[in-house]
Design a protein around this motif. Sequence first.
Motif, PDB file in Angstrom:
ATOM      1  N   MET A  34      37.685  -7.783   6.271  1.00 15.43           N
ATOM      2  CA  MET A  34      38.720  -8.460   5.355  1.00 15.43           C
ATOM      3  C   MET A  34      38.399  -9.800   5.117  1.00 15.43           C
ATOM      4  SD  MET A  34      40.670  -5.876   4.978  1.00 15.43           S
ATOM      5  CE  MET A  34      42.131  -6.795   4.017  1.00 15.43           C
ATOM      6  N   ASN A  35      38.674 -10.344   3.722  1.00 11.99           N
ATOM      7  CA  ASN A  35      38.360 -11.540   3.431  1.00 11.99           C
ATOM      8  C   ASN A  35      39.609 -12.269   2.642  1.00 11.99           C
ATOM      9  OD1 ASN A  35      35.298 -11.423   4.201  1.00 11.99           O
ATOM     10  ND2 ASN A  35      35.415  -9.642   2.464  1.00 11.99           N
ATOM     11  N   TRP A  36      39.265 -13.572   2.484  1.00 14.63           N
ATOM     12  CA  TRP A  36      40.083 -14.325   1.647  1.00 14.63           C
ATOM     13  C   TRP A  36      39.218 -15.129   0.613  1.00 14.63           C
ATOM     14  CZ3 TRP A  36      45.343 -13.749   1.071  1.00 14.63           C
ATOM     15  CH2 TRP A  36      46.196 -13.214   2.257  1.00 14.63           C
ATOM     16  N   TYR A  37      39.565 -14.915  -0.605  1.00 14.56           N
ATOM     17  CA  TYR A  37      38.930 -15.582  -1.708  1.00 14.56           C
ATOM     18  C   TYR A  37      40.190 -16.559  -2.332  1.00 14.56           C
ATOM     19  CZ  TYR A  37      34.681 -12.786  -1.399  1.00 14.56           C
ATOM     20  OH  TYR A  37      33.593 -12.010  -1.111  1.00 14.56           O
ATOM     21  N   ARG A  38      39.435 -17.694  -3.208  1.00 15.03           N
ATOM     22  CA  ARG A  38      40.369 -18.329  -3.993  1.00 15.03           C
ATOM     23  C   ARG A  38      39.933 -18.627  -5.346  1.00 15.03           C
ATOM     24  NH1 ARG A  38      40.846 -23.929  -0.486  1.00 15.03           N
ATOM     25  NH2 ARG A  38      38.590 -24.614  -0.752  1.00 15.03           N
ATOM     26  N   GLN A  39      40.544 -18.985  -6.232  1.00 14.29           N
ATOM     27  CA  GLN A  39      40.058 -19.251  -7.627  1.00 14.29           C
ATOM     28  C   GLN A  39      40.940 -20.482  -7.920  1.00 14.29           C
ATOM     29  OE1 GLN A  39      39.662 -16.240 -10.297  1.00 14.29           O
ATOM     30  NE2 GLN A  39      38.119 -17.259 -11.591  1.00 14.29           N
ATOM     31  N   ALA A  40      40.418 -21.619  -8.085  1.00 11.05           N
ATOM     32  CA  ALA A  40      41.159 -22.859  -8.803  1.00 11.05           C
ATOM     33  C   ALA A  40      41.027 -22.657 -10.277  1.00 11.05           C
ATOM     34  CB  ALA A  40      40.622 -24.233  -8.261  1.00 11.05           C
ATOM     35  N   PRO A  41      41.686 -23.401 -11.063  1.00 11.33           N
ATOM     36  CA  PRO A  41      41.704 -23.467 -12.578  1.00 11.33           C
ATOM     37  C   PRO A  41      40.338 -23.868 -12.814  1.00 11.33           C
ATOM     38  CG  PRO A  41      44.043 -24.136 -12.022  1.00 11.33           C
ATOM     39  CD  PRO A  41      43.268 -24.025 -10.410  1.00 11.33           C
ATOM     40  N   GLY A  42      39.672 -23.213 -13.740  1.00 11.41           N
ATOM     41  CA  GLY A  42      38.418 -23.579 -14.217  1.00 11.41           C
ATOM     42  C   GLY A  42      37.403 -23.323 -13.264  1.00 11.41           C
ATOM     43  N   ASN A  43      37.493 -22.841 -12.438  1.00 11.42           N
ATOM     44  CA  ASN A  43      36.362 -22.676 -11.317  1.00 11.42           C
ATOM     45  C   ASN A  43      36.208 -20.994 -11.095  1.00 11.42           C
ATOM     46  OD1 ASN A  43      36.323 -25.224 -10.904  1.00 11.42           O
ATOM     47  ND2 ASN A  43      37.134 -25.489  -8.828  1.00 11.42           N
ATOM     48  N   GLY A  44      35.096 -20.739 -10.515  1.00 16.60           N
ATOM     49  CA  GLY A  44      34.898 -19.287 -10.376  1.00 16.60           C
ATOM     50  C   GLY A  44      35.713 -18.914  -8.667  1.00 16.60           C
ATOM     51  N   ARG A  45      35.535 -17.620  -8.542  1.00 20.84           N
ATOM     52  CA  ARG A  45      36.216 -17.239  -7.199  1.00 20.84           C
ATOM     53  C   ARG A  45      35.285 -17.571  -6.020  1.00 20.84           C
ATOM     54  NH1 ARG A  45      39.305 -11.582  -7.426  1.00 20.84           N
ATOM     55  NH2 ARG A  45      40.108 -12.642  -9.256  1.00 20.84           N
ATOM     56  N   GLU A  46      35.643 -18.002  -5.132  1.00 20.13           N
ATOM     57  CA  GLU A  46      34.886 -18.478  -3.910  1.00 20.13           C
ATOM     58  C   GLU A  46      35.410 -17.790  -2.541  1.00 20.13           C
ATOM     59  OE1 GLU A  46      34.770 -22.631  -2.737  1.00 20.13           O
ATOM     60  OE2 GLU A  46      37.115 -22.939  -3.022  1.00 20.13           O
ATOM     61  N   LEU A  47      34.570 -17.588  -1.662  1.00 16.79           N
ATOM     62  CA  LEU A  47      35.109 -16.984  -0.492  1.00 16.79           C
ATOM     63  C   LEU A  47      35.583 -18.295   0.528  1.00 16.79           C
ATOM     64  CD1 LEU A  47      35.001 -14.662   1.730  1.00 16.79           C
ATOM     65  CD2 LEU A  47      32.756 -15.275   2.196  1.00 16.79           C
ATOM     66  N   VAL A  48      36.554 -17.990   0.756  1.00 21.74           N
ATOM     67  CA  VAL A  48      37.231 -19.175   1.908  1.00 21.74           C
ATOM     68  C   VAL A  48      37.021 -18.692   3.386  1.00 21.74           C
ATOM     69  CG1 VAL A  48      39.511 -20.130   2.711  1.00 21.74           C
ATOM     70  CG2 VAL A  48      39.132 -19.480   0.182  1.00 21.74           C
ATOM     71  N   ALA A  49      37.387 -17.285   3.662  1.00 19.35           N
ATOM     72  CA  ALA A  49      37.243 -16.736   5.077  1.00 19.35           C
ATOM     73  C   ALA A  49      37.200 -15.329   5.105  1.00 19.35           C
ATOM     74  CB  ALA A  49      38.362 -17.249   5.827  1.00 19.35           C
ATOM     75  N   GLY A  50      36.363 -14.807   6.286  1.00 23.08           N
ATOM     76  CA  GLY A  50      36.295 -13.663   6.319  1.00 23.08           C
ATOM     77  C   GLY A  50      36.167 -13.137   7.744  1.00 23.08           C
TER      78      GLY A  50
END
Length: 116
Positions: A34-50
């Motif tokens: 299981m993973n958490w990703y995030r995407q800020a405005p104007g940015n790509g999706r990045e892995l936060v934690a897994g």
Amino acid sequence: QVQLLESGGGLVQPGGSLRLSCVFSGSIFRIYAMNWYRQAPGNGRELVAGISSGGSTNYAVSVKGRFGISRDNTKNTVYLQMNSLKPEDTAVYYCNAAKALGFEYWGQGTLVTVSE
């Protein structure tokens, strides 16, 4: 089919905390990483934690020491505890479930806004 439902996002002041939850349904939760990703405005999706099926964890450098990922296999739920939040943590946070052979699933996302 696998469904992921995130909750817990919202508006928080810098330095504050939030806990995100993601409830998994439709398959055998304990075999998925299981993973958490995030995407800020104007940015790509990045892995936060897994967190692996065995409980091993990994974090992005930007959140290490501030965020904690955990899972409760009895509740089919993964959590992301976020402390010492910064404005740059503002993003839509997505839950992701992944297993071998490339199978993966995404939640709809929950918005976290860190602002005064």
